[in-house]
Design a protein around this motif. Sequence first.
Motif, mmCIF file in Angstrom:
data_model
loop_
_atom_site.group_PDB
_atom_site.id
_atom_site.type_symbol
_atom_site.label_atom_id
_atom_site.label_comp_id
_atom_site.label_asym_id
_atom_site.label_seq_id
_atom_site.Cartn_x
_atom_site.Cartn_y
_atom_site.Cartn_z
ATOM 1 N N ALA A 142 -23.933 42.414 -10.524
ATOM 2 C CA ALA A 142 -23.863 41.444 -9.432
ATOM 3 C C ALA A 142 -22.709 41.834 -8.517
ATOM 4 O O ALA A 142 -21.649 42.252 -8.993
ATOM 5 C CB ALA A 142 -23.660 40.028 -9.964
ATOM 6 N N PHE A 143 -22.932 41.674 -7.212
ATOM 7 C CA PHE A 143 -21.925 42.054 -6.227
ATOM 8 C C PHE A 143 -21.804 40.956 -5.176
ATOM 9 O O PHE A 143 -22.777 40.270 -4.851
ATOM 10 C CB PHE A 143 -22.303 43.381 -5.550
ATOM 11 C CG PHE A 143 -22.177 44.571 -6.456
ATOM 12 C CD1 PHE A 143 -21.005 45.307 -6.505
ATOM 13 C CD2 PHE A 143 -23.231 44.950 -7.290
ATOM 14 C CE1 PHE A 143 -20.882 46.389 -7.343
ATOM 15 C CE2 PHE A 143 -23.118 46.026 -8.134
ATOM 16 C CZ PHE A 143 -21.935 46.756 -8.160
ATOM 17 N N PHE A 144 -20.587 40.833 -4.650
ATOM 18 C CA PHE A 144 -20.292 39.843 -3.619
ATOM 19 C C PHE A 144 -19.667 40.553 -2.420
ATOM 20 O O PHE A 144 -18.693 41.289 -2.569
ATOM 21 C CB PHE A 144 -19.347 38.767 -4.159
ATOM 22 C CG PHE A 144 -19.913 38.015 -5.335
ATOM 23 C CD1 PHE A 144 -20.690 36.883 -5.135
ATOM 24 C CD2 PHE A 144 -19.692 38.460 -6.631
ATOM 25 C CE1 PHE A 144 -21.227 36.204 -6.211
ATOM 26 C CE2 PHE A 144 -20.222 37.786 -7.718
ATOM 27 C CZ PHE A 144 -20.997 36.655 -7.502
ATOM 28 N N ARG A 145 -20.248 40.327 -1.253
ATOM 29 C CA ARG A 145 -19.802 41.017 -0.048
ATOM 30 C C ARG A 145 -18.477 40.456 0.436
ATOM 31 O O ARG A 145 -18.339 39.256 0.659
ATOM 32 C CB ARG A 145 -20.866 40.883 1.043
ATOM 33 C CG ARG A 145 -20.502 41.551 2.356
ATOM 34 C CD ARG A 145 -21.750 41.810 3.194
ATOM 35 N NE ARG A 145 -22.547 40.615 3.389
ATOM 36 C CZ ARG A 145 -22.409 39.793 4.432
ATOM 37 N NH1 ARG A 145 -21.476 40.013 5.329
ATOM 38 N NH2 ARG A 145 -23.187 38.730 4.549
ATOM 39 N N VAL A 146 -17.501 41.336 0.604
ATOM 40 C CA VAL A 146 -16.196 40.946 1.137
ATOM 41 C C VAL A 146 -16.007 41.441 2.572
ATOM 42 O O VAL A 146 -15.130 40.960 3.281
ATOM 43 C CB VAL A 146 -15.054 41.468 0.242
ATOM 44 C CG1 VAL A 146 -15.123 40.832 -1.135
ATOM 45 C CG2 VAL A 146 -15.091 42.989 0.110
ATOM 46 N N SER A 147 -16.825 42.401 2.998
ATOM 47 C CA SER A 147 -16.833 42.867 4.384
ATOM 48 C C SER A 147 -18.166 43.567 4.611
ATOM 49 O O SER A 147 -18.960 43.746 3.683
ATOM 50 C CB SER A 147 -15.665 43.819 4.663
ATOM 51 O OG SER A 147 -15.852 45.061 4.015
ATOM 52 N N ASP A 148 -18.415 43.983 5.860
ATOM 53 C CA ASP A 148 -19.673 44.667 6.150
ATOM 54 C C ASP A 148 -19.774 46.003 5.431
ATOM 55 O O ASP A 148 -20.873 46.519 5.229
ATOM 56 C CB ASP A 148 -19.807 44.896 7.660
ATOM 57 C CG ASP A 148 -20.052 43.596 8.410
ATOM 58 O OD1 ASP A 148 -20.474 42.617 7.755
ATOM 59 O OD2 ASP A 148 -19.812 43.564 9.631
ATOM 60 N N ALA A 149 -18.632 46.596 5.032
ATOM 61 C CA ALA A 149 -18.643 47.913 4.401
ATOM 62 C C ALA A 149 -18.399 47.876 2.902
ATOM 63 O O ALA A 149 -18.552 48.908 2.236
ATOM 64 C CB ALA A 149 -17.601 48.813 5.062
ATOM 65 N N LEU A 150 -18.032 46.736 2.327
ATOM 66 C CA LEU A 150 -17.610 46.709 0.931
ATOM 67 C C LEU A 150 -18.109 45.463 0.215
ATOM 68 O O LEU A 150 -18.017 44.348 0.736
ATOM 69 C CB LEU A 150 -16.084 46.765 0.844
ATOM 70 C CG LEU A 150 -15.457 46.615 -0.544
ATOM 71 C CD1 LEU A 150 -15.849 47.784 -1.436
ATOM 72 C CD2 LEU A 150 -13.948 46.497 -0.438
ATOM 73 N N SER A 151 -18.635 45.679 -1.001
ATOM 74 C CA SER A 151 -18.974 44.592 -1.921
ATOM 75 C C SER A 151 -18.320 44.887 -3.262
ATOM 76 O O SER A 151 -18.275 46.042 -3.697
ATOM 77 C CB SER A 151 -20.488 44.476 -2.100
ATOM 78 O OG SER A 151 -21.132 44.122 -0.893
ATOM 79 N N LEU A 152 -17.820 43.837 -3.922
ATOM 80 C CA LEU A 152 -17.170 43.985 -5.218
ATOM 81 C C LEU A 152 -17.952 43.210 -6.264
ATOM 82 O O LEU A 152 -18.518 42.153 -5.984
ATOM 83 C CB LEU A 152 -15.726 43.472 -5.161
ATOM 84 C CG LEU A 152 -14.773 44.211 -4.222
ATOM 85 C CD1 LEU A 152 -13.402 43.545 -4.233
ATOM 86 C CD2 LEU A 152 -14.654 45.679 -4.592
ATOM 87 N N GLY A 153 -17.970 43.755 -7.486
ATOM 88 C CA GLY A 153 -18.704 43.091 -8.561
ATOM 89 C C GLY A 153 -18.528 43.818 -9.875
ATOM 90 O O GLY A 153 -17.491 44.418 -10.145
ATOM 91 N N GLY A 154 -19.560 43.764 -10.704
ATOM 92 C CA GLY A 154 -19.488 44.386 -12.018
ATOM 93 C C GLY A 154 -20.856 44.780 -12.520
ATOM 94 O O GLY A 154 -21.889 44.325 -12.010
#
Length: 251
Positions: A202-214
């Motif tokens: 699962a990932f969560f978008r923090v900007s148009d270029a980057l998503s963080l998750g696991g």
Amino acid sequence: MVSGNHSTRFVSFVAGLLVSGIASLPAARAQDAEPAGGSPSATPSTDPNAAPANAYPVAPPGGGAPPAVQQSGAASYKPFLLMPFVGVQSIQNDNSNTGPGLRIGGLVGGRMNELFSFNGELLFDLWNVSNVPAGVSESAYVLQFAAAPLFHVQASPTAEIVLGPKLGLFFAHSSVSGSAGGFTLSGSESDEGLLVGANLGAFFRVSDALSLGGLINFDYLRAEWCSNDQGSCMVDDNGIKVISFTGAAQF
């Protein structure tokens, strides 16, 4: 008498002219009040299909197009996918004599569309060998090379779920050195084989270029070939089952 008659007629003529002029004044005023062309005044007709006033945005000065209104929501997918990850892995086989170890790697590929990407996965596992006798050093690591496509499910405008299978090859190497019980130990062994597995994340978008998750990953490794410095080895028929938990970024 003649002059009297003429005077009477002249007075009657002048009186007739005055009466006629007074009677014609209302008709003249009525004609002056009529619009040109002799038709009564009317309000201009309107087209029932015409757009209401201010229905469209007014163009800015200079004749340019009105500014576009940006709509909020999920960012459009990018054709290139890069997903590095780092975390821990654990061998699930009984009597493996290992503990949680390091896993580091990544996926590189491309998005075919919003729902699917085709990727290659490369990762390195450092096994945490336990129950090693005093005076003995033992280490083991694994390299994986796999095809790992992903399905991308947009759970919300800023959240995404990824899942997919993996299929590839692995290379494992272990070595031991030291002395125990009066014996000197030294040796190494390499195994190669096939792997199958699955990724879920699962990932969560923090900007148009980057998503963080696991990511949660399951691997099943089965050795098909082996070699050691003794010249002969036997392939273990029991496959190796590995579960990992990693933090990941998606670019």
